[in-house]
Design a protein around this motif. Structure first.
Motif, PDB file in Angstrom:
ATOM      1  N   GLY A 231       0.732  -1.223  -0.014  1.00 30.98           N
ATOM      2  CA  GLY A 231       0.016   0.013  -0.039  1.00 30.98           C
ATOM      3  C   GLY A 231       0.890   1.153   0.019  1.00 30.98           C
ATOM      4  N   LEU A 232       2.190   1.320  -0.044  1.00 33.31           N
ATOM      5  CA  LEU A 232       2.908   2.322  -0.016  1.00 33.31           C
ATOM      6  C   LEU A 232       2.545   3.258  -1.168  1.00 33.31           C
ATOM      7  CD1 LEU A 232       6.347   0.846   1.502  1.00 33.31           C
ATOM      8  CD2 LEU A 232       4.489   2.229   2.571  1.00 33.31           C
ATOM      9  N   ALA A 233       2.782   2.666  -2.233  1.00 34.03           N
ATOM     10  CA  ALA A 233       2.706   3.394  -3.814  1.00 34.03           C
ATOM     11  C   ALA A 233       1.455   4.289  -3.583  1.00 34.03           C
ATOM     12  CB  ALA A 233       2.808   2.789  -4.671  1.00 34.03           C
ATOM     13  N   PRO A 234       0.160   3.709  -3.508  1.00 37.97           N
ATOM     14  CA  PRO A 234      -0.976   4.386  -3.403  1.00 37.97           C
ATOM     15  C   PRO A 234      -1.240   5.470  -2.250  1.00 37.97           C
ATOM     16  CG  PRO A 234      -1.342   1.910  -2.713  1.00 37.97           C
ATOM     17  CD  PRO A 234       0.104   2.165  -3.464  1.00 37.97           C
ATOM     18  N   ALA A 235      -0.570   5.083  -1.251  1.00 32.99           N
ATOM     19  CA  ALA A 235      -0.722   6.089  -0.006  1.00 32.99           C
ATOM     20  C   ALA A 235       0.200   7.267  -0.379  1.00 32.99           C
ATOM     21  CB  ALA A 235      -0.121   5.353   1.178  1.00 32.99           C
ATOM     22  N   ARG A 236       1.246   7.096  -0.796  1.00 34.88           N
ATOM     23  CA  ARG A 236       2.025   8.434  -1.370  1.00 34.88           C
ATOM     24  C   ARG A 236       1.104   9.124  -2.245  1.00 34.88           C
ATOM     25  NH1 ARG A 236       6.553   4.332  -2.717  1.00 34.88           N
ATOM     26  NH2 ARG A 236       7.386   3.988  -0.887  1.00 34.88           N
ATOM     27  N   ALA A 237       0.678   8.606  -3.074  1.00 33.24           N
ATOM     28  CA  ALA A 237      -0.137   9.445  -4.252  1.00 33.24           C
ATOM     29  C   ALA A 237      -1.329  10.012  -3.641  1.00 33.24           C
ATOM     30  CB  ALA A 237      -0.643   8.362  -5.466  1.00 33.24           C
TER      31      ALA A 237
END
Length: 279
Positions: free
Chosen positions: A119-125
């Motif tokens: 979930g790191l990438a969608p959280a950053r976005a």
């Protein structure tokens, strides 16, 4: 003559929120798959609480856009955080090894199935989206009565939800109550320089937050056990029931002390009676 405390300006609160989001974005950029996301989710909750103080000033559309983005960020990290929390909850259960073993096996199996770091990438976005929304409007620089009204509204909601949760004993109702307690805690912390007698209350709210969080983790662990489709050993069931009852009693006693005052009486005691004009 002692100066009457003033409400913080929406502009200063917005600046604090943007700084928090920039720090969070940097932390998530440096995070590696498998690392704990507990701190990140806590920071997201704090900024969502800040948004509630600014809701009237931002307007419904901007508030909803930023709040939705932060909700998406929290959701992206929820699976990984849930896996962490359930393993920790199983380890805290009493009753000796026999009382914990079955729960630990369930929690560890669930954690192994969770996609670590997914979930790191969608959280950053999502956080980048929230930051762009919060950076857009120019907000008033003077004290705002809307901030005081939002602060008191959160206290009122937390008080109401807690009473309902303890009256029903329903896990979902208690989980909802905990969300409002967290918003109240964050509001008190964000506004601590503008209020009276906050330190002891903040410490007590942190303890209530912890007890309600541990209670929620046990309820989710129980749901995981029910979904497994097989009966758990009797020592495990006894351990769960005993620990849950202890947490429930502790949380209810704490909530009764912290939210015993009606909203208007609480407003007078805490000093949330701010001037709305600069002197």
């Amino acid at each position: 003559m002692q100066r009457t405390p003033q409400a913080p300006s929406p502009a200063s609160l917005s600046a604090a929120g943007r700084a928090e989001l920039r720090g969070l974005a940097a932390a998530l950029k440096a995070a590696k798959p498998g690392e704990s996301v507990h701190g990140a989710r806590r920071r997201i909750k704090r900024v969502r609480s800040l948004l509630r103080l600014l809701k009237e000033t931002l307007g419904e559309e901007r508030f909803a856009a930023a709040n939705t983005s932060l909700g998406n960020a929290a959701d992206a990290l929820a699976g990984q955080r849930r896996a962490e929390a359930l393993v920790a909850a199983a380890g805290r259960l009493g009753g000796g090894y026999k009382g914990r073993a079955a729960w630990q096996s369930l929690a560890e199996a669930h954690a192994a199935e969770s996609e670590a770091g997914g979930g790191l990438a969608p959280a950053r976005a999502a956080i980048a989206e929230a930051l762009s929304v919060l950076a857009a409007p120019r907000l008033p620089r003077g004290p705002s009565p809307a901030v005081a009204a939002a602060f008191l509204k959160t206290y009122r909601r937390a008080r109401k939800r807690l009473r309902h949760g303890f009256e029903t004993g329903d896990a979902e109702a208690l989980h909802t109550a905990r969300k409002h307690v967290i918003h109240h805690l964050h509001h008190l912390d964000l506004l601590r320089d503008h209020l009276r007698r906050t330190d002891s209350r903040l410490a007590a709210l942190e303890r209530l937050r912890g007890a309600l969080g541990d209670l929620n983790d046990l309820d989710e662990l129980s749901q995981l056990g029910a979904a497994a489709g097989r009966p758990l050993p009797e020592p495990a069931a006894r351990s769960m029931a005993k620990h849950r009852a202890q947490l429930l009693a502790r949380a209810e006693a704490s909530a009764e002390r912290l939210f015993r005052l009606k909203p208007e009486a609480f407003r007078k005691r805490i000093g949330a009676m701010w001037e709305t004009k600069q002197r």
